[in-house]
Design a protein around this motif. Sequence first.
Motif, PDB file in Angstrom:
ATOM      1  N   ALA A   1     125.746  27.102  10.290  1.00  0.00           N
ATOM      2  CA  ALA A   1     125.932  25.743  10.797  1.00  0.00           C
ATOM      3  C   ALA A   1     125.506  24.675   9.798  1.00  0.00           C
ATOM      4  CB  ALA A   1     125.169  25.565  12.105  1.00  0.00           C
ATOM      5  N   HIS A   2     124.526  25.005   8.932  1.00  0.00           N
ATOM      6  CA  HIS A   2     123.915  23.939   8.137  1.00  0.00           C
ATOM      7  C   HIS A   2     123.902  24.163   6.631  1.00  0.00           C
ATOM      8  CE1 HIS A   2     122.397  22.091  11.827  1.00  0.00           C
ATOM      9  NE2 HIS A   2     121.961  23.275  12.208  1.00  0.00           N
ATOM     10  N   VAL A   3     124.198  25.365   6.170  1.00  0.00           N
ATOM     11  CA  VAL A   3     124.078  25.663   4.743  1.00  0.00           C
ATOM     12  C   VAL A   3     125.446  26.077   4.189  1.00  0.00           C
ATOM     13  CG1 VAL A   3     122.963  27.116   3.013  1.00  0.00           C
ATOM     14  CG2 VAL A   3     121.671  26.379   5.035  1.00  0.00           C
ATOM     15  N   ALA A   4     125.852  25.459   3.093  1.00  0.00           N
ATOM     16  CA  ALA A   4     127.121  25.830   2.460  1.00  0.00           C
ATOM     17  C   ALA A   4     127.030  27.252   1.927  1.00  0.00           C
ATOM     18  CB  ALA A   4     127.437  24.869   1.331  1.00  0.00           C
ATOM     19  N   PRO A   5     128.090  28.046   2.049  1.00  0.00           N
ATOM     20  CA  PRO A   5     128.066  29.408   1.505  1.00  0.00           C
ATOM     21  C   PRO A   5     127.816  29.386   0.003  1.00  0.00           C
ATOM     22  CG  PRO A   5     129.972  29.079   2.932  1.00  0.00           C
ATOM     23  CD  PRO A   5     129.369  27.729   2.705  1.00  0.00           C
ATOM     24  N   PRO A   6     127.255  30.456  -0.552  1.00  0.00           N
ATOM     25  CA  PRO A   6     127.066  30.519  -2.001  1.00  0.00           C
ATOM     26  C   PRO A   6     128.374  30.288  -2.747  1.00  0.00           C
ATOM     27  CG  PRO A   6     125.910  32.324  -0.922  1.00  0.00           C
ATOM     28  CD  PRO A   6     126.723  31.654   0.134  1.00  0.00           C
ATOM     29  N   GLU A   7     128.264  29.708  -3.934  1.00  0.00           N
ATOM     30  CA  GLU A   7     129.442  29.377  -4.729  1.00  0.00           C
ATOM     31  C   GLU A   7     130.312  30.613  -4.951  1.00  0.00           C
ATOM     32  OE1 GLU A   7     130.539  27.633  -9.189  1.00  0.00           O
ATOM     33  OE2 GLU A   7     128.452  27.915  -8.579  1.00  0.00           O
ATOM     34  N   GLY A   8     131.610  30.441  -4.745  1.00  0.00           N
ATOM     35  CA  GLY A   8     132.562  31.523  -4.960  1.00  0.00           C
ATOM     36  C   GLY A   8     132.754  32.442  -3.781  1.00  0.00           C
ATOM     37  N   SER A   9     132.155  32.125  -2.650  1.00  0.00           N
ATOM     38  CA  SER A   9     132.270  33.001  -1.473  1.00  0.00           C
ATOM     39  C   SER A   9     133.710  33.143  -1.004  1.00  0.00           C
ATOM     40  CB  SER A   9     131.407  32.454  -0.330  1.00  0.00           C
ATOM     41  OG  SER A   9     130.034  32.510  -0.645  1.00  0.00           O
ATOM     42  N   GLU A  10     134.489  32.069  -1.131  1.00  0.00           N
ATOM     43  CA  GLU A  10     135.860  32.092  -0.612  1.00  0.00           C
ATOM     44  C   GLU A  10     136.744  33.095  -1.356  1.00  0.00           C
ATOM     45  OE1 GLU A  10     135.567  29.323  -3.970  1.00  0.00           O
ATOM     46  OE2 GLU A  10     134.402  29.555  -2.107  1.00  0.00           O
ATOM     47  N   ALA A  11     136.374  33.427  -2.597  1.00  0.00           N
ATOM     48  CA  ALA A  11     137.197  34.347  -3.384  1.00  0.00           C
ATOM     49  C   ALA A  11     136.514  35.693  -3.621  1.00  0.00           C
ATOM     50  CB  ALA A  11     137.530  33.710  -4.735  1.00  0.00           C
ATOM     51  N   SER A  12     135.351  35.879  -3.055  1.00  0.00           N
ATOM     52  CA  SER A  12     134.598  37.102  -3.331  1.00  0.00           C
ATOM     53  C   SER A  12     135.010  38.241  -2.403  1.00  0.00           C
ATOM     54  CB  SER A  12     133.099  36.853  -3.173  1.00  0.00           C
ATOM     55  OG  SER A  12     132.372  38.071  -3.267  1.00  0.00           O
ATOM     56  N   PRO A  13     135.230  39.439  -2.928  1.00  0.00           N
ATOM     57  CA  PRO A  13     135.511  40.591  -2.062  1.00  0.00           C
ATOM     58  C   PRO A  13     134.271  41.087  -1.331  1.00  0.00           C
ATOM     59  CG  PRO A  13     135.383  41.294  -4.353  1.00  0.00           C
ATOM     60  CD  PRO A  13     135.290  39.790  -4.363  1.00  0.00           C
ATOM     61  N   HIS A  14     133.117  40.495  -1.634  1.00  0.00           N
ATOM     62  CA  HIS A  14     131.860  40.914  -1.015  1.00  0.00           C
ATOM     63  C   HIS A  14     131.296  39.831  -0.093  1.00  0.00           C
ATOM     64  CE1 HIS A  14     131.835  44.287  -3.812  1.00  0.00           C
ATOM     65  NE2 HIS A  14     132.103  43.422  -4.764  1.00  0.00           N
ATOM     66  N   ALA A  15     132.167  38.934   0.362  1.00  0.00           N
ATOM     67  CA  ALA A  15     131.741  37.858   1.260  1.00  0.00           C
ATOM     68  C   ALA A  15     132.454  37.988   2.604  1.00  0.00           C
ATOM     69  CB  ALA A  15     132.032  36.492   0.641  1.00  0.00           C
ATOM     70  N   GLN A  16     131.699  37.932   3.681  1.00  0.00           N
ATOM     71  CA  GLN A  16     132.253  38.009   5.034  1.00  0.00           C
ATOM     72  C   GLN A  16     132.302  36.616   5.656  1.00  0.00           C
ATOM     73  OE1 GLN A  16     129.688  40.658   7.184  1.00  0.00           O
ATOM     74  NE2 GLN A  16     130.427  42.499   6.153  1.00  0.00           N
ATOM     75  N   ASP A  17     133.156  36.464   6.636  1.00  0.00           N
ATOM     76  CA  ASP A  17     133.160  35.203   7.380  1.00  0.00           C
ATOM     77  C   ASP A  17     132.112  35.259   8.488  1.00  0.00           C
ATOM     78  OD1 ASP A  17     134.255  36.607   9.564  1.00  0.00           O
ATOM     79  OD2 ASP A  17     136.292  36.005   9.071  1.00  0.00           O
ATOM     80  N   GLY A  18     131.863  34.107   9.089  1.00  0.00           N
ATOM     81  CA  GLY A  18     130.817  34.014  10.092  1.00  0.00           C
ATOM     82  C   GLY A  18     131.032  34.906  11.296  1.00  0.00           C
ATOM     83  N   ALA A  19     132.276  35.041  11.714  1.00  0.00           N
ATOM     84  CA  ALA A  19     132.569  35.876  12.877  1.00  0.00           C
ATOM     85  C   ALA A  19     132.165  37.326  12.621  1.00  0.00           C
ATOM     86  CB  ALA A  19     134.052  35.782  13.225  1.00  0.00           C
ATOM     87  N   ALA A  20     132.446  37.812  11.415  1.00  0.00           N
ATOM     88  CA  ALA A  20     132.084  39.187  11.081  1.00  0.00           C
ATOM     89  C   ALA A  20     130.569  39.361  11.012  1.00  0.00           C
ATOM     90  CB  ALA A  20     132.721  39.583   9.752  1.00  0.00           C
ATOM     91  N   MET A  21     129.880  38.353  10.522  1.00  0.00           N
ATOM     92  CA  MET A  21     128.425  38.441  10.419  1.00  0.00           C
ATOM     93  C   MET A  21     127.756  38.583  11.779  1.00  0.00           C
ATOM     94  SD  MET A  21     127.603  35.522   7.573  1.00  0.00           S
ATOM     95  CE  MET A  21     128.594  35.345   6.092  1.00  0.00           C
TER      96      MET A  21
END
Length: 231
Positions: A184-204
């Motif tokens: 809700a309050h913190v921007a995802p780490p840089e490059g999360s949108e293109a990372s194969p190791h980044a999940q979206d909030g729903a999955a978390m």
Amino acid sequence: MHVHLLQHDPHRGPARLADWLTSMGHSHTVFHLDAGELPPRLADGDALILLDGPEGALDDARLPWLKGERKLVARALDGHKPLLGIGFGARLIAEALGAVVARGTFAETGWHPVTLAAESGLDLPERFDAFMWHREVFSLPEEAVALGGSEASPLQGFAWDGGRVLGLLCHLEATAESVEALLAHVAPPEGSEASPHAQDGAAMLADTRRFDRLAPLLDRLLSQWLRRAAA
């Protein structure tokens, strides 16, 4: 014991750490460095935990409270008290020990398996899922022992001085509530949108039992940390 916790962001607090300390009969104080509170005196507590914080370079000009915290970390490393760093806190300890701290190849967020290093000496499962929220990583400090790694971050943590000092990238203290605050309050780490190791909030947040499974891992880790430091 009385434990000092240093907080660097209003939305990245102690989470399950506070519950564990209370349940084990330890008292604790949280120092909100990002809100202008001064760091504690090392002599006033029995152990020190550095919580997660902002991504990016460890820059005194960007983070005006960092200079004072660096001095406290240096004194803690030279002393005999338990010191634990998580995320930002682990990066700060690694830097103080002379390790390289830099941006990793990929952002790593959400749930990922960690494989325990054979040399870690920790009583933890050989493989377990942990919560991640980082892009910055560190190399292994000199005379430190690797604790384990994930696919995106081969070094997920280290132990130094016989386990008195621990640094962890992953978050065993995470709860559903703490992750909701991040989203809700913190921007995802840089490059999360293109990372194969980044999940979206729903999955978390899809399976809250994952957070329940972190609790015994946190208990085992913290118990070993304080026991080794006392020894």
